[in-house]
Structure formats: structure tokens, C-alpha cells
Write an enzyme that holds these catalytic residues in place. Structure first.
Site, short mmCIF file in Angstrom:
data_model
loop_
_atom_site.label_atom_id
_atom_site.label_comp_id
_atom_site.label_asym_id
_atom_site.label_seq_id
_atom_site.Cartn_x
_atom_site.Cartn_y
_atom_site.Cartn_z
N ASN A 84 -9.95 1.22 9.59
CA ASN A 84 -9.12 1.06 10.78
C ASN A 84 -9.75 1.81 11.95
O ASN A 84 -10.28 1.22 12.89
CB ASN A 84 -7.70 1.54 10.52
CG ASN A 84 -6.74 1.28 11.67
OD1 ASN A 84 -5.59 1.70 11.64
ND2 ASN A 84 -7.17 0.58 12.70
N SER A 85 -9.74 3.15 11.92
CA SER A 85 -10.18 3.94 13.07
C SER A 85 -11.61 3.62 13.49
O SER A 85 -11.91 3.56 14.68
CB SER A 85 -10.06 5.43 12.77
OG SER A 85 -8.72 5.79 12.51
N GLY A 102 -8.89 9.10 9.73
CA GLY A 102 -9.30 9.19 11.13
C GLY A 102 -10.34 10.25 11.43
O GLY A 102 -10.67 10.47 12.60
N LYS A 134 0.87 -1.18 0.00
CA LYS A 134 0.00 0.00 0.00
C LYS A 134 0.91 1.23 0.00
O LYS A 134 1.61 1.49 0.97
CB LYS A 134 -0.91 0.02 1.24
CG LYS A 134 -1.79 1.26 1.32
CD LYS A 134 -2.56 1.30 2.63
CE LYS A 134 -3.31 2.63 2.76
NZ LYS A 134 -3.98 2.75 4.07
N ALA A 140 -10.04 5.26 4.20
CA ALA A 140 -9.97 6.40 5.11
C ALA A 140 -11.27 7.19 5.19
O ALA A 140 -11.96 7.41 4.19
CB ALA A 140 -8.83 7.36 4.76
N GLY A 141 -11.58 7.61 6.42
CA GLY A 141 -12.69 8.53 6.67
C GLY A 141 -13.99 7.90 7.11
O GLY A 141 -14.87 8.61 7.61
#
Length: 261
Positions: free
Chosen positions: A211-212, A163, A102, A189-190
């Protein structure tokens, strides 16, 4: 739906799960491992800086490499330019044996937005060296095509800043990327909620990387399972074909015909 016949294809690899997981923000390794299991994720990303065999307490590579059915995708998080990303990728492949990388280049720690110019430069070098390149990018349809042309096996546009939990702020651009892409489009992301993951799959994105939203949830393992269900539902809805939007109401059955003599 036969999930085996609807596998996610990345290069020569196939994955039944369309939920990819990041590993950088979990409070502890055990929670991370349990969340991966609950999610059903088969492709998991880990930063090169978390390959730390000399300090087991700070090492994610060891625990991740022992998980059955999981393929590792090292990432170049922390790289500030193409040269640093290429060096990190080469080292990660040597340590992990994984062909996936990545490419993640965000030189400004204040916003962590990906550098389009440096990402394209790194991707071109790494794809030519045989890496299965999956670049994290702004939601830019022109850049996505450039990356496809240099040999990336997917493109990974952001839904919102890393995040931030702002969801699919880039939905209009994501639709354009999906419409013109010949490689899988993976939202990275987001995202904050499983419903947003489902929406991404419904619009034709091939997968999401989370992830977050999982790691920062009150119950990460339960949230991982919720995202897994949402991704499956979103993909099933996409394959079933959503009804068209209408500008006005449309009756589902005649309103007065049953009253006629």
C-alpha cells in the site's frame, strides 16, 4: 512461463496476480483506481471504516466494488481485540458479500504491530464460520503454524512495521515460515521498493501486499506497474531455481586451458 498454470490459490479462489494492494493511503480515489489497474492486482483490501455509502467522498467500497476483475478483501483495521475484529468481519461480509477477511488487530497506534494472541483467537472463530481468513501477523513461525492449523487460507507476516519502508527486516523468519508452511505466505507491510517485492517472491513467498510504497510514491500509478513487473520477475526466478551461494569464487570457464599447445 504460463501464468495460468502458476495461479495463486487461496481457498477455492485462484488469482493470476501475486501482487495484492491496500487502498488506505492514496491521495484520491482516481489515483487509487488507476494504480490498481496498472498493478494488475485482483485481490484488494479495504477497511470496514471506508464503507461509507452516506458520504461518497469518504467511501472506497463503492468505487472498488465496480472494478472489473477485482475481488475485495475487507480488513479489520482499527480493531483492538478479537471481539472487535469478529464483529467487523461479520459486518464486512454482510455489506460486501466477500468471503475474504484480512484479520488485522494492532491495539497500539504507536507501532501498529499485530497482536498475536488476539489475532489467533479471532482467526479461529472466523475460519469456523466459513470466512477465508488471511491474518496479518508478526513474522513468527510458531504463530504461523497455529493459524494454519485453525484453518486460515494464508498467513501474512510483516516484512517491517506498517508504513515504515524498512523492507524485508524479517527475512530470516520469513524463510522459516515459508519452509514449514502448507498455505501461501504473503508478505504484508514494510516494503518500499519493487526490488524488495522481487526478493520476497524469490525466497518462496507466494505474494506481497503493498500500500504505502505505491500510494506514497511520487508517481503511484507508475510505481504500481513497477511492483507488478518485480513480482512477476521474482516468481519467475523462484520457479527457475536460484544458483547456490558459494563461499569462494568459482570460474565460469577454464582459465588457461585455451593456452595449452
Amino acid at each position: 512461463m504460463d501464468m495460468k498454470s502458476d495461479a495463486l490459490q487461496l481457498g477455492t479462489y485462484t488469482f493470476a496476480s501475486r501482487l495484492l494492494l491496500g487502498t488506505g493511503k492514496f491521495s484520491d480515489t482516481e489515483t487509487m483506481v488507476q494504480a490498481i489497474a496498472a498493478s494488475g492486482a485482483q485481490l484488494v483490501t479495504v477497511a470496514l471504516r471506508r464503507f461509507n455509502r452516506e458520504r461518497p467522498s469518504d467511501d472506497l467500497f463503492g468505487p472498488l466494488s465496480r472494478l472489473p476483475g477485482v475481488t475485495l478483501m475487507p480488513n479489520t483495521s482499527g480493531a483492538r481485540d478479537a471481539n472487535e475484529a469478529v464483529r467487523a468481519a461479520r459486518l464486512a461480509r454482510e455489506l460486501s458479500g466477500s468471503p475474504f477477511i484480512k484479520v488485522e488487530i494492532h491495539p497500539n497506534p504507536q507501532h501498529l504491530l499485530p497482536d498475536a494472541v488476539e489475532t489467533l483467537a479471532a482467526a479461529k472463530i472466523l475460519a469456523a464460520e466459513g470466512f477465508l481468513v488471511m491474518p496479518y501477523i508478526p513474522a513468527d513461525p510458531v504463530l504461523a503454524k497455529r493459524l494454519e492449523d485453525v484453518g486460515c487460507v494464508s498467513v501474512m507476516p510483516l516484512g517491517a512495521p506498517i508504513g515504515s519502508g524498512q523492507g524485508l527486516d524479517t527475512a530470516a523468519m520469513l524463510r522459516l515460515i515459508v519452509a514449514h508452511s502448507r498455505v501461501p505466505v504473503i508478505v504484508d507491510a514494510g516494503l518500499r521498493a519493487p526490488s524488495e517485492a522481487a526478493a520476497a517472491l524469490e525466497m518462496g513467498c507466494a505474494a506481497v501486499l503493498v500500500n504505502s510504497a505505491i500510494a506514497a510514491a511520487d508517481q503511484p500509478v507508475a510505481m504500481a506497474a513497477a511492483f507488478a513487473q518485480a513480482v512477476q520477475a521474482g516468481r519467475a526466478a523462484y520457479r527457475a531455481g536460484l544458483m547456490p551461494r558459494r563461499a569462494a569464487a568459482s570460474a565460469t570457464s577454464p582459465l588457461t586451458e585455451f593456452l595449452s599447445p
